[in-house]
Design a protein around this motif. Structure first.
Motif, PDB file in Angstrom:
ATOM      1  N   THR A 115       2.211   7.818  -3.481  1.00 14.72           N
ATOM      2  CA  THR A 115       2.674   7.794  -2.391  1.00 14.72           C
ATOM      3  C   THR A 115       3.810   8.791  -1.916  1.00 14.72           C
ATOM      4  N   PRO A 116       3.854   8.927  -0.799  1.00 14.28           N
ATOM      5  CA  PRO A 116       5.138   9.786  -0.356  1.00 14.28           C
ATOM      6  C   PRO A 116       6.441   9.380  -0.444  1.00 14.28           C
ATOM      7  N   GLN A 117       6.623   7.974  -0.479  1.00 21.88           N
ATOM      8  CA  GLN A 117       7.830   7.011  -0.592  1.00 21.88           C
ATOM      9  C   GLN A 117       8.886   7.407  -1.696  1.00 21.88           C
ATOM     10  N   LYS A 118       9.990   8.117  -1.466  1.00 18.34           N
ATOM     11  CA  LYS A 118      10.953   8.747  -2.632  1.00 18.34           C
ATOM     12  C   LYS A 118      11.700   7.428  -3.296  1.00 18.34           C
ATOM     13  N   TRP A 119      11.809   6.296  -2.608  1.00 16.17           N
ATOM     14  CA  TRP A 119      12.368   5.126  -3.395  1.00 16.17           C
ATOM     15  C   TRP A 119      11.575   4.671  -4.375  1.00 16.17           C
ATOM     16  N   LEU A 120      10.210   4.710  -4.124  1.00  7.63           N
ATOM     17  CA  LEU A 120       9.254   4.075  -4.930  1.00  7.63           C
ATOM     18  C   LEU A 120       9.325   4.911  -6.353  1.00  7.63           C
ATOM     19  N   TRP A 121       9.544   6.259  -6.363  1.00 10.38           N
ATOM     20  CA  TRP A 121       9.937   7.204  -7.385  1.00 10.38           C
ATOM     21  C   TRP A 121      11.033   6.799  -8.173  1.00 10.38           C
ATOM     22  N   ILE A 169       1.949  -1.351  -3.659  1.00 11.60           N
ATOM     23  CA  ILE A 169       1.592  -0.572  -2.641  1.00 11.60           C
ATOM     24  C   ILE A 169       0.453  -1.176  -2.044  1.00 11.60           C
ATOM     25  N   TYR A 189       1.564  -4.650  -0.286  1.00 14.60           N
ATOM     26  CA  TYR A 189       2.408  -5.023   0.991  1.00 14.60           C
ATOM     27  C   TYR A 189       1.749  -4.656   2.175  1.00 14.60           C
TER      28      TYR A 189
END
Length: 286
Positions: free
Chosen positions: A228-234, A271, A274
């Protein structure tokens, strides 16, 4: 010669896939990095990758997966783990070969059912070996670069392959950079974040400097970048990997790379779950 060259490339791609880098040059640099610390473990890593790749070829597993090195990295980790935890003997060699084959088979089964194996075949195999054969942990010396902070980050990379050596970790970072500069930068950031969090929580400084909280964070960070590109998931996956690592230490369980696997499975499940929830809500509203 034309047959040997492609096979060698697949083997080193298998080593590269340990840190989710399907690049033969990266894999070769990983092997060189291990050799800085231990020639024996470097040889074991290559042998393990050969065993997994050859077994997959003999069993006629999917060609695309073989050429990508996906059947080499779990077997390579098993070989490194067996060689690290047990003194060399005929039994050790047998465990290395049989363990590599078993891990490769587990990898194939999980891929067949479209599961996300990552390094779980390696973890499961080594856990089973630990259960059957009493282990002896080798006492390998640490090599520092002058400051504990830098040392902790670099060893976070080395510990992915049981290498408590800062120079090895530096070569591993270079190897990732060769394949993907972005991955290398994010991985270094992950190791640093893990070390800072562990320090703020007043966990063992010896464990922090040895990279014991960073190596799973490095793997988790690299894996989530592909999801995913979602940084908060990083950030979330790194924090989860640290939490699971500490939990396994408290429970006196061999962590290996299982905290990374648990963390990335949780995020991958989230992911997947949701969007389904969003679809169901949209359907209900209509």
């Amino acid at each position: 010669m034309d047959i040997i060259k492609p096979y060698t490339r697949f083997v080193f791609r298998g080593l590269g896939q340990i840190m989710l880098q399907g690049n033969a040059i990266t894999g070769l640099l990983f092997a060189l990095g291990i050799a800085i610390h231990s020639l024996g473990l470097a040889g074991a890593a290559i042998l393990g990758a050969v065993i997994g790749t050859l077994w997959a070829k003999l069993c006629k597993y999917p060609v695309s997966a073989i050429t990508a090195g996906l059947y080499g990295f779990n077997s390579a980790l098993v070989a490194i783990g067996v060689s690290y935890f047990y003194s060399f003997s005929t039994l050790t060699l047998g465990l290395l070969v049989c363990g590599g084959i078993f891990a490769t088979w587990i990898m194939h089964v999980m891929q067949t059912y479209q599961l996300k194996p990552y390094t779980f075949p390696f973890v499961l195999t080594l856990w089973l070996i630990f259960a059957v054969v009493p282990q002896h942990v080798m006492d390998l010396p640490l090599v520092t670069l002058g400051t504990s902070n830098i040392n902790g980050v670099l060893q976070g990379f080395g510990q992915v392959m049981f290498q408590s050596n800062s120079w090895t970790g530096l070569v591993f970072i270079l190897a990732i950079f060769v394949n993907n500069a972005k991955h290398a930068i994010w991985a270094v950031a992950a190791a640093t974040l893990a070390m800072i969090v562990a320090f703020l929580l007043h966990w063992s400084n010896t464990e922090i400097v040895a990279g014991m909280y960073s190596y799973n964070a490095v793997l988790a960070a690299l894996a989530v970048l592909l999801l995913t590109p979602q940084k908060w998931l990083w950030v979330l996956v790194i924090l989860l990997s640290i939490l699971f690592t500490k939990l396994m230490f408290v429970l006196l369980l061999p962590a290996l790379t299982f905290p990374f696997i648990l963390a990335i499975w949780c995020v991958a499940w989230g992911i997947h779950f949701y969007p389904n929830q969003q679809i169901n809500r949209s359907t209900d509203q209509h």
